[in-house]
Design a protein around this motif. Structure first.
Motif, mmCIF file in Angstrom:
data_model
loop_
_atom_site.group_PDB
_atom_site.id
_atom_site.type_symbol
_atom_site.label_atom_id
_atom_site.label_comp_id
_atom_site.label_asym_id
_atom_site.label_seq_id
_atom_site.Cartn_x
_atom_site.Cartn_y
_atom_site.Cartn_z
ATOM 1 N N LEU A 80 9.462 -12.526 12.171
ATOM 2 C CA LEU A 80 8.370 -12.230 11.236
ATOM 3 C C LEU A 80 8.426 -10.780 10.769
ATOM 4 O O LEU A 80 8.790 -9.872 11.520
ATOM 5 N N ARG A 81 8.032 -10.570 9.505
ATOM 6 C CA ARG A 81 7.841 -9.220 8.972
ATOM 7 C C ARG A 81 6.438 -9.135 8.383
ATOM 8 O O ARG A 81 5.954 -10.099 7.808
ATOM 9 N N GLY A 82 5.800 -7.990 8.516
ATOM 10 C CA GLY A 82 4.475 -7.827 7.946
ATOM 11 C C GLY A 82 4.131 -6.361 7.770
ATOM 12 O O GLY A 82 4.737 -5.480 8.405
ATOM 13 N N ASP A 83 3.158 -6.101 6.927
ATOM 14 C CA ASP A 83 2.754 -4.714 6.678
ATOM 15 C C ASP A 83 1.823 -4.195 7.764
ATOM 16 O O ASP A 83 1.228 -3.142 7.639
ATOM 17 N N TRP A 84 1.728 -4.922 8.873
ATOM 18 C CA TRP A 84 0.798 -4.608 9.954
ATOM 19 C C TRP A 84 1.486 -4.513 11.309
ATOM 20 O O TRP A 84 0.833 -4.426 12.345
ATOM 21 N N ILE A 85 2.810 -4.516 11.316
ATOM 22 C CA ILE A 85 3.524 -4.501 12.592
ATOM 23 C C ILE A 85 4.700 -3.545 12.575
ATOM 24 O O ILE A 85 5.480 -3.511 11.621
ATOM 25 N N GLY A 86 4.800 -2.734 13.640
ATOM 26 C CA GLY A 86 5.888 -1.771 13.798
ATOM 27 C C GLY A 86 6.364 -1.782 15.242
ATOM 28 O O GLY A 86 6.381 -2.813 15.894
ATOM 29 N N ASN A 139 -3.941 0.848 14.258
ATOM 30 C CA ASN A 139 -3.000 1.259 13.210
ATOM 31 C C ASN A 139 -2.045 0.118 12.887
ATOM 32 O O ASN A 139 -2.171 -0.525 11.855
ATOM 33 N N VAL A 140 -1.053 -0.157 13.757
ATOM 34 C CA VAL A 140 -0.220 -1.350 13.582
ATOM 35 C C VAL A 140 0.081 -1.944 14.951
ATOM 36 O O VAL A 140 0.118 -1.241 15.959
ATOM 37 N N TYR A 141 0.267 -3.254 14.976
ATOM 38 C CA TYR A 141 0.773 -3.899 16.180
ATOM 39 C C TYR A 141 2.186 -3.394 16.447
ATOM 40 O O TYR A 141 2.870 -2.878 15.551
ATOM 41 N N GLU A 142 2.654 -3.571 17.682
ATOM 42 C CA GLU A 142 3.983 -3.116 18.069
ATOM 43 C C GLU A 142 4.751 -4.233 18.765
ATOM 44 O O GLU A 142 4.221 -4.921 19.641
ATOM 45 N N ARG A 191 7.434 -13.799 20.570
ATOM 46 C CA ARG A 191 7.662 -12.482 21.174
ATOM 47 C C ARG A 191 6.313 -11.775 21.291
ATOM 48 O O ARG A 191 5.477 -11.843 20.384
ATOM 49 N N VAL A 192 6.074 -11.088 22.403
ATOM 50 C CA VAL A 192 4.792 -10.413 22.610
ATOM 51 C C VAL A 192 4.659 -9.213 21.685
ATOM 52 O O VAL A 192 5.590 -8.418 21.524
ATOM 53 N N ILE A 193 3.484 -9.087 21.059
ATOM 54 C CA ILE A 193 3.143 -7.893 20.295
ATOM 55 C C ILE A 193 1.878 -7.300 20.902
ATOM 56 O O ILE A 193 1.062 -8.003 21.485
ATOM 57 N N ARG A 194 1.724 -5.993 20.757
ATOM 58 C CA ARG A 194 0.620 -5.298 21.407
ATOM 59 C C ARG A 194 -0.018 -4.265 20.486
ATOM 60 O O ARG A 194 0.642 -3.701 19.619
ATOM 61 N N GLY A 195 -1.317 -4.013 20.697
ATOM 62 C CA GLY A 195 -1.942 -2.828 20.135
ATOM 63 C C GLY A 195 -2.961 -3.005 19.032
ATOM 64 O O GLY A 195 -3.707 -2.085 18.743
ATOM 65 N N ASN A 196 -2.966 -4.121 18.324
ATOM 66 C CA ASN A 196 -3.870 -4.343 17.192
ATOM 67 C C ASN A 196 -3.427 -3.574 15.947
ATOM 68 O O ASN A 196 -2.528 -2.744 15.993
ATOM 69 N N ASP A 197 -4.089 -3.839 14.802
ATOM 70 C CA ASP A 197 -3.736 -3.170 13.552
ATOM 71 C C ASP A 197 -4.985 -2.822 12.763
ATOM 72 O O ASP A 197 -6.104 -3.037 13.215
ATOM 73 N N TYR A 220 0.838 -1.200 0.000
ATOM 74 C CA TYR A 220 0.000 0.000 0.000
ATOM 75 C C TYR A 220 0.879 1.259 0.000
ATOM 76 O O TYR A 220 2.063 1.208 0.338
ATOM 77 N N GLN A 221 0.303 2.369 -0.389
ATOM 78 C CA GLN A 221 1.049 3.627 -0.435
ATOM 79 C C GLN A 221 1.404 4.061 0.981
ATOM 80 O O GLN A 221 0.563 4.081 1.871
ATOM 81 N N GLN A 222 2.651 4.424 1.181
ATOM 82 C CA GLN A 222 3.152 4.737 2.517
ATOM 83 C C GLN A 222 3.928 6.042 2.520
ATOM 84 O O GLN A 222 4.936 6.189 1.844
ATOM 85 N N GLY A 223 3.431 7.023 3.291
ATOM 86 C CA GLY A 223 4.133 8.294 3.431
ATOM 87 C C GLY A 223 5.067 8.281 4.628
ATOM 88 O O GLY A 223 5.089 7.336 5.421
ATOM 89 N N ASP A 224 5.837 9.339 4.795
ATOM 90 C CA ASP A 224 6.816 9.409 5.876
ATOM 91 C C ASP A 224 6.180 9.453 7.263
ATOM 92 O O ASP A 224 6.824 9.111 8.253
ATOM 93 N N ARG A 225 4.910 9.896 7.376
ATOM 94 C CA ARG A 225 4.265 9.994 8.687
ATOM 95 C C ARG A 225 3.402 8.778 9.005
ATOM 96 O O ARG A 225 2.727 8.749 10.032
ATOM 97 N N GLN A 226 3.435 7.787 8.168
ATOM 98 C CA GLN A 226 2.795 6.526 8.517
ATOM 99 C C GLN A 226 3.798 5.669 9.304
ATOM 100 O O GLN A 226 5.013 5.884 9.208
ATOM 101 N N PRO A 227 3.296 4.715 10.086
ATOM 102 C CA PRO A 227 4.230 3.922 10.893
ATOM 103 C C PRO A 227 5.135 3.043 10.037
ATOM 104 O O PRO A 227 4.725 2.556 8.987
ATOM 105 N N ALA A 228 6.358 2.892 10.490
ATOM 106 C CA ALA A 228 7.297 1.964 9.842
ATOM 107 C C ALA A 228 6.768 0.542 10.023
ATOM 108 O O ALA A 228 6.319 0.169 11.102
ATOM 109 N N VAL A 229 6.817 -0.246 8.968
ATOM 110 C CA VAL A 229 6.337 -1.629 9.004
ATOM 111 C C VAL A 229 7.330 -2.523 8.251
ATOM 112 O O VAL A 229 8.355 -2.058 7.782
ATOM 113 N N CYS A 230 6.993 -3.810 8.150
ATOM 114 C CA CYS A 230 7.804 -4.775 7.397
ATOM 115 C C CYS A 230 9.175 -5.021 8.027
ATOM 116 O O CYS A 230 10.124 -5.403 7.339
#
Length: 292
Positions: A279-285, A220-223, A253-259, A120-130
């Motif tokens: 793991l890497r994904g477009d839904w986790i930062g 927004n993204v899991y953390e 590893r624990v992830i938190r926050g939802n996406d 998806y299109q990603q600007g500089d103010r969106q969360p880092a993912v992948c």
């Protein structure tokens, strides 16, 4: 008899008296926001020292067994967390400075991460993912070396404390409707569906902050967190440090926050999840914490 001031001494005193008050290191008060370097460093918000009850009560809607038992966690000292999820712009500054190349990740059609970039299109103010957990830790290490301060990926308890913002219920804000069957939080978070205005990640800070000044704690993204996943809090630390006494640290590893793809009920302050640290994904930062 006091000796008269000579010209050099007098000049030095005049210069010292003319220096602005900002020349002294500012005290970090709870709620204050700072950066350790211009533009490329994350904006950090100071959280107060204090205690909170970590976990969820048994009657909370959506509660999972691994969200208990309730236990008190005490932070003896104030600390700072990144006010927003680490942004794509901040992550790119790290990649540029280090020359690191992010490998591909995720093979699902339309969800691939190609060289660290989502579909998806990603600007500089969106969360880092992948990026995986180890890459998040490498970023924190680079930030520590760059600033001379101690930065780390948040522990699970630091994150829950931060996103609760002093609240004790499922969220630090009300549901969109009094009817809990609808269970919508679209006025306060980016979760499943376009009701909140976003079909993918939203720019950080698109929704109101909590009482601690922390944004996007519930979607927004899991953390990533530093904690190894354990399915109970029976042996959880009570001082804000991460749970690392587990043989499954690499795989769970624990992830938190939802996406942005999941139902709002998984966005609750005390909700937990886990994934392989590689793991890497477009839904986790991730976010970072900084010692004060």
């Amino acid at each position: 008899m006091t000796a008269p001031l000579n010209r050099l001494t007098l000049a030095a005193l005049l210069v010292a008296c003319s220096l602005p008050a900002l020349a002294a290191a500012p005290a970090h008060k709870p709620g204050s926001v700072f950066r350790d370097c211009a533009k490329t460093c994350p904006e950090m918000v100071v959280l107060p020292a204090g205690s909170f009850m970590m976990g969820t009560p048994e009657d909370e809607k959506g509660r999972q067994d691994d969200e208990g038992p309730l236990h008190q966690v005490t932070f003896k000292n104030a600390f700072a967390v990144s006010q927003y999820q680490i942004t794509n712009g901040e992550w790119k500054a790290y990649l540029k400075a280090t020359g690191y190349k992010v490998p591909n990740g995720d093979t699902r059609p339309g969800r691939e991460c190609i060289a660290g970039v989502p579909r998806y299109q990603q600007g500089d103010r969106q969360p880092a993912v992948c990026l995986n957990f180890h890459e998040a830790e490498a970023y924190a290490g680079w930030l520590s070396k760059k600033t001379g301060k101690v930065y780390k990926v948040l522990s699970e308890s630091q994150r829950e404390y931060a996103v609760r913002g002093g609240s004790t219920g499922p969220f630090p804000f009300p549901l969109d409707d009094n009817d809990e069957q609808k269970y919508q939080i679209s006025k306060h978070a980016n979760t499943y569906g376009p009701t909140d205005g976003f079909s993918f990640t939203s720019p950080v800070g698109s929704f109101p902050p909590n009482a601690f000044g922390v944004y996007d704690g519930h979607g927004n993204v899991y953390e990533w967190t530093r904690d190894c996943y354990v399915d109970s809090y029976a042996t959880a630390p009570t001082d804000g440090s991460p749970q690392t006494n587990s043989s499954e640290c690499e795989d769970r590893r624990v992830i938190r926050g939802n996406d942005y793809t999941e139902a709002p009920i998984f966005s609750r302050s005390g909700n937990r999840n886990e994934r392989s640290s590689t793991l890497r994904g477009d839904w986790i930062g991730f976010r970072v914490a900084r010692e004060l």
